[in-house]
Write a protein that holds these residues in place. Structure first.
Motif, PDB file in Angstrom:
ATOM      1  N   LEU A  80       0.700   9.922  -9.895  1.00  0.00           N
ATOM      2  CA  LEU A  80      -0.201   9.936 -11.050  1.00  0.00           C
ATOM      3  C   LEU A  80      -1.112  11.159 -11.008  1.00  0.00           C
ATOM      4  O   LEU A  80      -1.220  11.913 -12.000  1.00  0.00           O
ATOM      5  N   VAL A  81      -1.735  11.385  -9.872  1.00  0.00           N
ATOM      6  CA  VAL A  81      -2.677  12.506  -9.772  1.00  0.00           C
ATOM      7  C   VAL A  81      -1.927  13.828  -9.910  1.00  0.00           C
ATOM      8  O   VAL A  81      -2.406  14.767 -10.556  1.00  0.00           O
ATOM      9  N   ASP A  82      -0.758  13.876  -9.324  1.00  0.00           N
ATOM     10  CA  ASP A  82       0.030  15.103  -9.410  1.00  0.00           C
ATOM     11  C   ASP A  82       0.347  15.424 -10.870  1.00  0.00           C
ATOM     12  O   ASP A  82       0.082  16.522 -11.355  1.00  0.00           O
TER      13      ASP A  82
ATOM     14  N   ALA B  80       0.368  11.136 -17.081  1.00  0.00           N
ATOM     15  CA  ALA B  80       0.801  10.323 -15.943  1.00  0.00           C
ATOM     16  C   ALA B  80       1.906   9.343 -16.299  1.00  0.00           C
ATOM     17  O   ALA B  80       2.593   8.840 -15.407  1.00  0.00           O
ATOM     18  N   THR B  81       2.058   9.065 -17.602  1.00  0.00           N
ATOM     19  CA  THR B  81       2.989   7.992 -17.961  1.00  0.00           C
ATOM     20  C   THR B  81       4.187   8.452 -18.786  1.00  0.00           C
ATOM     21  O   THR B  81       5.239   7.806 -18.737  1.00  0.00           O
TER      22      THR B  81
ATOM     23  N   LEU C  61       0.819  -1.220   0.000  1.00  0.00           N
ATOM     24  CA  LEU C  61       0.000   0.000   0.000  1.00  0.00           C
ATOM     25  C   LEU C  61       0.852   1.268   0.000  1.00  0.00           C
ATOM     26  O   LEU C  61       0.431   2.302  -0.534  1.00  0.00           O
ATOM     27  N   ASP C  62       2.024   1.190   0.596  1.00  0.00           N
ATOM     28  CA  ASP C  62       2.891   2.374   0.584  1.00  0.00           C
ATOM     29  C   ASP C  62       3.299   2.714  -0.850  1.00  0.00           C
ATOM     30  O   ASP C  62       3.200   3.866  -1.288  1.00  0.00           O
ATOM     31  N   ALA C  63       3.731   1.687  -1.552  1.00  0.00           N
ATOM     32  CA  ALA C  63       4.109   1.910  -2.948  1.00  0.00           C
ATOM     33  C   ALA C  63       2.909   2.403  -3.744  1.00  0.00           C
ATOM     34  O   ALA C  63       3.019   3.330  -4.560  1.00  0.00           O
ATOM     35  N   ALA C  64       1.754   1.796  -3.484  1.00  0.00           N
ATOM     36  CA  ALA C  64       0.550   2.191  -4.211  1.00  0.00           C
ATOM     37  C   ALA C  64       0.218   3.656  -3.952  1.00  0.00           C
ATOM     38  O   ALA C  64      -0.159   4.398  -4.864  1.00  0.00           O
ATOM     39  N   THR C  65       0.375   4.070  -2.694  1.00  0.00           N
ATOM     40  CA  THR C  65       0.096   5.474  -2.364  1.00  0.00           C
ATOM     41  C   THR C  65       1.018   6.405  -3.147  1.00  0.00           C
ATOM     42  O   THR C  65       0.580   7.424  -3.700  1.00  0.00           O
TER      43      THR C  65
ATOM     44  N   PHE D  40       7.690   3.783 -13.564  1.00  0.00           N
ATOM     45  CA  PHE D  40       6.601   3.551 -12.593  1.00  0.00           C
ATOM     46  C   PHE D  40       6.371   2.047 -12.541  1.00  0.00           C
ATOM     47  O   PHE D  40       6.895   1.308 -13.387  1.00  0.00           O
ATOM     48  N   ASP D  41       5.578   1.614 -11.579  1.00  0.00           N
ATOM     49  CA  ASP D  41       5.257   0.184 -11.496  1.00  0.00           C
ATOM     50  C   ASP D  41       4.214  -0.135 -12.560  1.00  0.00           C
ATOM     51  O   ASP D  41       3.072   0.313 -12.468  1.00  0.00           O
ATOM     52  N   PRO D  42       4.595  -0.918 -13.572  1.00  0.00           N
ATOM     53  CA  PRO D  42       3.672  -1.134 -14.699  1.00  0.00           C
ATOM     54  C   PRO D  42       2.378  -1.820 -14.266  1.00  0.00           C
ATOM     55  O   PRO D  42       1.302  -1.484 -14.763  1.00  0.00           O
ATOM     56  N   HIS D  43       2.512  -2.751 -13.354  1.00  0.00           N
ATOM     57  CA  HIS D  43       1.304  -3.462 -12.946  1.00  0.00           C
ATOM     58  C   HIS D  43       0.344  -2.552 -12.192  1.00  0.00           C
ATOM     59  O   HIS D  43      -0.856  -2.537 -12.444  1.00  0.00           O
ATOM     60  N   LEU D  44       0.907  -1.745 -11.287  1.00  0.00           N
ATOM     61  CA  LEU D  44       0.051  -0.809 -10.556  1.00  0.00           C
ATOM     62  C   LEU D  44      -0.596   0.183 -11.514  1.00  0.00           C
ATOM     63  O   LEU D  44      -1.796   0.490 -11.394  1.00  0.00           O
ATOM     64  N   MET D  45       0.191   0.671 -12.464  1.00  0.00           N
ATOM     65  CA  MET D  45      -0.362   1.633 -13.418  1.00  0.00           C
ATOM     66  C   MET D  45      -1.479   0.977 -14.221  1.00  0.00           C
ATOM     67  O   MET D  45      -2.518   1.611 -14.490  1.00  0.00           O
TER      68      MET D  45
END
Lengths: 192, 192, 192, 192
Positions: C184-186, D188-189, C174-178, D146-151
């Motif tokens: 992304l939003v930024d 974002a990417t 979750l830390d990485a996800a945050t 970035f983390d491709p899977h998370l993205m």
DNA sequence: CATGAATGAGGATTCATTCAT
DNA sequence: CATGAATGAATCCTCATTCAT
């Protein structure tokens, strides 16, 4: 429907009956649906069963007829030629127990469907045959006085009870059971 | 779920069990659907049966438990206080046959569901009790040597066979059957 | 029914709602029957749920209201006092993810019932609040031009997707996800 | 049972699946009973559904498989032959949104049953495919780290959120949404 | 004859809800 | 307010049977 059955028809019916016997012995009557029987028989459709049998009751009855025919044949083979009534009786019991041994599925299925048979007469013929043997023994003076039909009912009840017990307890010693069974009938029927 | 049943619950369960016994004795296990049982019991819906029983098996088991409890109680009442082993045995048989007479539906239902009972132990306890009586008779020297458990199986098989025969032939003379049954067991078990 | 709820009533409703949240998070909406919820809540009857809620839909809606209220409160606590729009946005995302961490059942239940909520307005208020923040950021010149409402939908969709992903893969970092979410939003919103 | 389905079987299954998609999109999963689906499909009874599917879960899974197959096929058609990673990404988003436009029921049903799918792997394959595209873009240097899977999870979450939003607000301007969605992902990417 | 698709009644069971106590 | 028994509609599913090919 048809009076005469073609050879193919007879083969198919026999195949289905055999499958039904397996299924009923294994899973019980309640689980013996056409679907399961068809799978057991390697048939591709339950429709084939309906085609060859007028209905489920017809199949059950045929199963009963088939088992009783084999049973009777088996027992007659073993007691044929024997004359002395007590020997016939002992042979009858031994043959009955041997049948359980060699045709356990037939035996198990028989007691499971007995309640469901439409043609009760089949079961009765068994009783009548044994009663005749007993009566003959009485007439020849080696057996005591008793109601032959009732005694036949008792003896066959023990046989059926043995089959049921074997379902519950497969480790049952059948040799010992045969001896005890024979002794019981001997003591209960012979003239003192 | 609950360990203790409320009085209402007990009454309803008993009512449903009683209806099930009637239906099974009349129509057989296969026809004993929740619908028919609910109608027999005068219930508004089959849902009520599911409300009070965990499932059909639970109901069947309860039916078995109920019948065996009454059966045992009935037989114990008739044999209580008797000491002499052969007298106990005769009393046992007489009580069993009397039960068929006065509780024919219970008896008929019992033999019909025996195959379907999940808890086979119930049926076995019957055998164990009778085997104990027989063993006692052997120890006291009045009964001959035989396998008590097998003999118990035989005796109970005759009893069950009698119940089935009574279903087939309601005109059966139970008095005569009792006499023949008693004589058979007497001859088969007593020391000569 | 009644306009005002007594304190007892409020407590009971809250207890039932809490149980429903647990059950839905654990088993899904489809399995969340009154029976299971009552057991989870330690209630003795499902009737009590019907007594306190006008129907199942009412309960589901209350569950949604409760979760969104806590969610909003939680997020507001974490972003209160922050002025700078991008900081608010980052705080908003961090608070949202923290909520998943500390109230996983609430979060999981929320996404599971979103389709079933009768009062869609609840879900919309979330979008409106975030859209307002975004619009403010645009007005102050730190955020680029975009449709604030659509962007709010996108951001909240990612949050909901994260909750679903967490259900599928509880080991998710979750830390990485945050961090990725925030970045992304930024990138997607700030003026270049 | 059978490894290969007959043509008739395939047609019937497809017909039932199509009906289920309609019903779920219209009424939701909870209301999608066999009865309603059978009516939608113009079948004579719910038994036919049970005949062709092993159970409700099997039907739901087949629905998921069918939608994802069409979805994948649709998207691949639109992105086939494109080489440049950012172009692939833009094409992917455009194709996804176009699918909603032309197969709204499919899209709506997909997000409604995602929680209920037994084979989660299906949903995951989507993520893996997109992650591969993103990774390729990173390798070719046009996309940032970035983390491709998370993205991929994020992007697909936005797509799913869009579908849900479309259910809530059918008047949503999909053209505008596509532009905003594309811009968001682009910002974002891409490598700055 | 054999196939397998179709039929529709009937199966047990679950469900939210009502109601007397 | 709380309880638990009762209700009956609705659920999925199985069944024996029929029928066109």
């Amino acid at each position: 429907m048809r009076a005469n059955k073609t050879p193919t028809e007879q083969v198919r019916r026999a195949q289905i009956v055999a499958a039904a016997i397996e299924v009923i012995a294994r899973d019980g009557v309640a689980q013996a649906s056409f679907k399961v029987i068809a799978e057991q028989a390697g048939l591709s459709s339950t429709g084939l069963i309906s085609y060859h049998f007028a209905g489920k009751q017809d199949l059950i009855d045929e199963v009963g007829r088939e088992i009783l025919a084999r049973f009777t044949e088996f027992v007659l083979d073993r007691t044929d030629g024997v004359e002395e009534p007590t020997a016939v009786l002992r042979g009858f019991i031994a043959a009955n127990v041997d049948f359980l041994r060699t045709h356990r599925n037939h035996a198990s299925t028989l007691v499971r469907i007995k309640n469901d048979l439409a043609t009760v007469d089949l079961a009765r013929s068994d009783q009548a045959a044994l009663a005749a043997v007993l009566r003959q023994g009485q007439n020849s003076g080696v057996l005591r006085a008793f109601d032959p039909h009732l005694m036949a009912v008792f003896v066959l009840s023990i046989r059926d009870g043995l089959i049921r017990q074997l379902d519950l307890d497969p480790e049952l010693d059948l040799d010992a059971a045969t001896r005890e069974f024979t002794t019981l009938v001997d003591l209960a029927t012979r003239r003192t």
